[in-house]
Design an enzyme around this catalytic site. Structure first.
Site, PDB file in Angstrom:
ATOM      1  N   TYR A   1     -36.059 -32.568 -13.299  1.00 45.38           N
ATOM      2  CA  TYR A   1     -35.768 -31.549 -12.276  1.00 45.38           C
ATOM      3  C   TYR A   1     -35.588 -30.176 -12.930  1.00 45.38           C
ATOM      4  O   TYR A   1     -36.188 -29.186 -12.500  1.00 45.38           O
ATOM      5  CB  TYR A   1     -34.509 -31.936 -11.494  1.00 45.38           C
ATOM      6  CG  TYR A   1     -34.113 -30.892 -10.477  1.00 45.38           C
ATOM      7  CD1 TYR A   1     -34.892 -30.689  -9.339  1.00 45.38           C
ATOM      8  CD2 TYR A   1     -32.980 -30.089 -10.647  1.00 45.38           C
ATOM      9  CE1 TYR A   1     -34.542 -29.725  -8.393  1.00 45.38           C
ATOM     10  CE2 TYR A   1     -32.620 -29.126  -9.715  1.00 45.38           C
ATOM     11  CZ  TYR A   1     -33.408 -28.945  -8.592  1.00 45.38           C
ATOM     12  OH  TYR A   1     -33.080 -27.986  -7.662  1.00 45.38           O
TER      13      TYR A   1
ATOM     14  N   SER B   1     -34.125 -22.597  -9.273  1.00 42.05           N
ATOM     15  CA  SER B   1     -32.740 -23.098  -9.368  1.00 42.05           C
ATOM     16  C   SER B   1     -32.108 -22.570 -10.644  1.00 42.05           C
ATOM     17  O   SER B   1     -32.807 -22.387 -11.660  1.00 42.05           O
ATOM     18  CB  SER B   1     -32.752 -24.625  -9.411  1.00 42.05           C
ATOM     19  OG  SER B   1     -31.474 -25.103  -9.779  1.00 42.05           O
TER      20      SER B   1
HETATM   21  N1  LIG Z   1     -28.742 -27.859  -3.065  1.00 35.65           N
HETATM   22  C1  LIG Z   1     -28.669 -27.292  -4.249  1.00 35.65           C
HETATM   23  O1  LIG Z   1     -27.626 -27.319  -4.911  1.00 35.65           O
HETATM   24  C2  LIG Z   1     -29.865 -26.579  -4.804  1.00 35.65           C
HETATM   25  C3  LIG Z   1     -29.671 -25.774  -5.928  1.00 35.65           C
HETATM   26  C4  LIG Z   1     -30.756 -25.123  -6.482  1.00 35.65           C
HETATM   27  C5  LIG Z   1     -32.004 -25.254  -5.902  1.00 35.65           C
HETATM   28  N2  LIG Z   1     -32.175 -26.055  -4.813  1.00 35.65           N
HETATM   29  C6  LIG Z   1     -33.534 -26.177  -4.274  1.00 35.65           C
HETATM   30  O2  LIG Z   1     -33.536 -25.833  -2.920  1.00 35.65           O
HETATM   31  C7  LIG Z   1     -34.612 -26.496  -2.258  1.00 35.65           C
HETATM   32  C8  LIG Z   1     -34.097 -27.151  -0.984  1.00 35.65           C
HETATM   33  O3  LIG Z   1     -33.175 -28.155  -1.330  1.00 35.65           O
HETATM   34  P1  LIG Z   1     -31.902 -28.541  -0.436  1.00 35.65           P
HETATM   35  O4  LIG Z   1     -30.719 -28.502  -1.331  1.00 35.65           O
HETATM   36  O5  LIG Z   1     -31.907 -27.780   0.806  1.00 35.65           O
HETATM   37  O6  LIG Z   1     -32.220 -30.099  -0.204  1.00 35.65           O
HETATM   38  P2  LIG Z   1     -32.465 -30.959   1.116  1.00 35.65           P
HETATM   39  O7  LIG Z   1     -31.433 -30.671   2.138  1.00 35.65           O
HETATM   40  O8  LIG Z   1     -32.622 -32.354   0.626  1.00 35.65           O
HETATM   41  O9  LIG Z   1     -33.849 -30.393   1.655  1.00 35.65           O
HETATM   42  C9  LIG Z   1     -35.076 -30.720   1.045  1.00 35.65           C
HETATM   43  C10 LIG Z   1     -36.175 -30.468   2.052  1.00 35.65           C
HETATM   44  O10 LIG Z   1     -37.440 -30.765   1.423  1.00 35.65           O
HETATM   45  C11 LIG Z   1     -38.156 -31.664   2.266  1.00 35.65           C
HETATM   46  N3  LIG Z   1     -38.993 -32.536   1.461  1.00 35.65           N
HETATM   47  C12 LIG Z   1     -38.596 -33.417   0.504  1.00 35.65           C
HETATM   48  N4  LIG Z   1     -39.639 -34.084   0.025  1.00 35.65           N
HETATM   49  C13 LIG Z   1     -40.741 -33.629   0.706  1.00 35.65           C
HETATM   50  C14 LIG Z   1     -42.117 -33.958   0.664  1.00 35.65           C
HETATM   51  N5  LIG Z   1     -42.592 -34.907  -0.167  1.00 35.65           N
HETATM   52  N6  LIG Z   1     -42.967 -33.301   1.490  1.00 35.65           N
HETATM   53  C15 LIG Z   1     -42.488 -32.340   2.344  1.00 35.65           C
HETATM   54  N7  LIG Z   1     -41.195 -32.005   2.425  1.00 35.65           N
HETATM   55  C16 LIG Z   1     -40.335 -32.643   1.614  1.00 35.65           C
HETATM   56  C17 LIG Z   1     -37.089 -32.449   3.008  1.00 35.65           C
HETATM   57  O11 LIG Z   1     -37.573 -32.920   4.264  1.00 35.65           O
HETATM   58  P3  LIG Z   1     -38.141 -34.391   4.580  1.00 35.65           P
HETATM   59  O12 LIG Z   1     -37.281 -35.360   3.842  1.00 35.65           O
HETATM   60  O13 LIG Z   1     -38.019 -34.462   6.067  1.00 35.65           O
HETATM   61  O14 LIG Z   1     -39.559 -34.384   4.118  1.00 35.65           O
HETATM   62  C18 LIG Z   1     -36.059 -31.369   3.268  1.00 35.65           C
HETATM   63  O15 LIG Z   1     -36.406 -30.632   4.413  1.00 35.65           O
HETATM   64  C19 LIG Z   1     -35.194 -27.468  -3.277  1.00 35.65           C
HETATM   65  O16 LIG Z   1     -36.347 -26.894  -3.862  1.00 35.65           O
HETATM   66  C20 LIG Z   1     -34.094 -27.588  -4.298  1.00 35.65           C
HETATM   67  O17 LIG Z   1     -34.576 -27.936  -5.568  1.00 35.65           O
HETATM   68  C21 LIG Z   1     -31.138 -26.713  -4.239  1.00 35.65           C
END
Ligand SMILES: NC(=O)c1ccc[n+]([C@@H]2O[C@H](COP(=O)([O-])OP(=O)(O)OC[C@H]3O[C@@H](n4cnc5c(N)ncnc54)[C@H](OP(=O)(O)O)[C@@H]3O)[C@@H](O)[C@H]2O)c1
Length: 269
Positions: free
Chosen positions: A158, A145
């Site tokens: 985080y 990130s």
């Molecule tokens: N959105 C942003 O602005 C942003 C920016 C930079 C980086 N990121 C990174 O991108 C990645 C994806 O995030 P996102 O924004 O797409 O968020 P999201 O929509 O909340 O997706 C997170 C995913 O991780 C899964 N997950 C969460 N806890 C888990 C666990 N204990 N075991 C297995 N799976 C788990 C969730 O599924 P379940 O709840 O069904 O398990 C979901 O599929 C993350 O690493 C995040 O840090 C996001």
């Protein structure tokens, strides 16, 4: 439409495929012809997506329900990666954030964030690199990130987990140098996803639309970066020199950090 033999491209494991960035990775990789293994905790969502991808793209789409913040969950995926020679890609995407100062963050949240964002990603990277090396092909994609570049108020744990992903993934790149195994570090900025609700619930102010990317744009750019052979892909960073300068400053600080003599400013008066 269902195929009976697995894809020549091999299968891609996508963690966190039930929503957001991971879901779009699964969709795009299936559209490219990869069989997919969809990993997360919400089984209903994974099953719906798997059925949709198999139908639309004619790939094999499998569901693996596991909690990657728990050792048993990681072990399930490790076993799968080691045993299945068809797996040629791992997208280490599952992760979460909590937008709270450290003293207001519950201990369990801190522990599971580190377990998922750091420990699971590390153990899965290790097994993926070993497996891909022995198979003579494979790509590991770790989702970091922009929040890992520097301290930012309200996300002490985080931000630090993503700083870990930055340093860790770049270290792995030197370990696979000269082999057919690829390691790509992807650094999203702010992306529209449920992750923001997970991080802060309804307390959060909406971000200005001009800084928030869609998951589709993010993943499209990240896969283009993979195709271009990039080691670090930061889709929202327009000025590439910024990334180069950041890396160069890090290397200079690393070199400058080792000297037998204390710096002159620490001389006793
Ligand atoms: N959105 C942003 O602005 C942003 C920016 C930079 C980086 N990121 C990174 O991108 C990645 C994806 O995030 P996102 O924004 O797409 O968020 P999201 O929509 O909340 O997706 C997170 C995913 O991780 C899964 N997950 C969460 N806890 C888990 C666990 N204990 N075991 C297995 N799976 C788990 C969730 O599924 P379940 O709840 O069904 O398990 C979901 O599929 C993350 O690493 C995040 O840090 C996001």
């Amino acid at each position: 439409m269902n195929r009976l033999i697995s894809s020549k491209l091999g299968a891609a494991i996508v963690t966190g495929a039930s929503s957001g960035i991971g879901k779009v990775y699964a969709e795009r990789l299936a559209a490219r012809g990869h069989d997919v293994v969809l990993v997360a905790r919400r089984e209903d969502r994974l099953r719906r997506l798997a059925a949709e991808l198999a139908e639309r793209h004619g790939v094999l789409a499998e569901v693996l329900v596991c909690d990657l913040s728990k050792p048993e969950g990681v072990a399930m995926l490790v076993d799968r990666l080691e045993a299945d020679a068809a797996i040629s890609m791992l997208v280490n995407n599952a992760g979460f954030s909590a937008l709270k100062p450290l003293t207001q963050t519950p201990d369990e949240t801190i522990a599971s964030m580190i377990a998922l964002n750091v420990t699971a990603l590390t153990l899965l990277s290790k097994v993926a690199i070993a497996a891909f090396t022995s198979r003579g092909r494979g790509a590991l994609i770790n989702i970091g990130s922009g929040a890992g570049f520097a301290p930012y108020p309200g996300i002490p744990v985080y931000g630090a987990t993503k700083a870990y992903v930055y340093l860790f993934t770049q270290s792995l790149q030197s370990e696979v140098e000269g082999t057919p195994v690829r390691v790509q570090l992807v650094l999203p900025g702010a992306v529209v996803s449920e992750g923001w609700e997970v991080a802060g619930g309804t307390e959060l102010e909406p971000l200005p639309p001009e800084i928030v990317m869609t998951t589709e744009d993010l993943v499209r750019a990240a896969l283009r970066g993979l195709d271009l052979g990039e080691r670090v892909t930061a889709p929202s960073v327009h000025d590439e020199a910024l990334l180069r300068d950041y890396e160069a400053a890090g290397s200079r600080a690393l070199q400058g950090a080792f000297d037998a003599t204390p710096a002159a400013r620490y001389a006793e008066p």
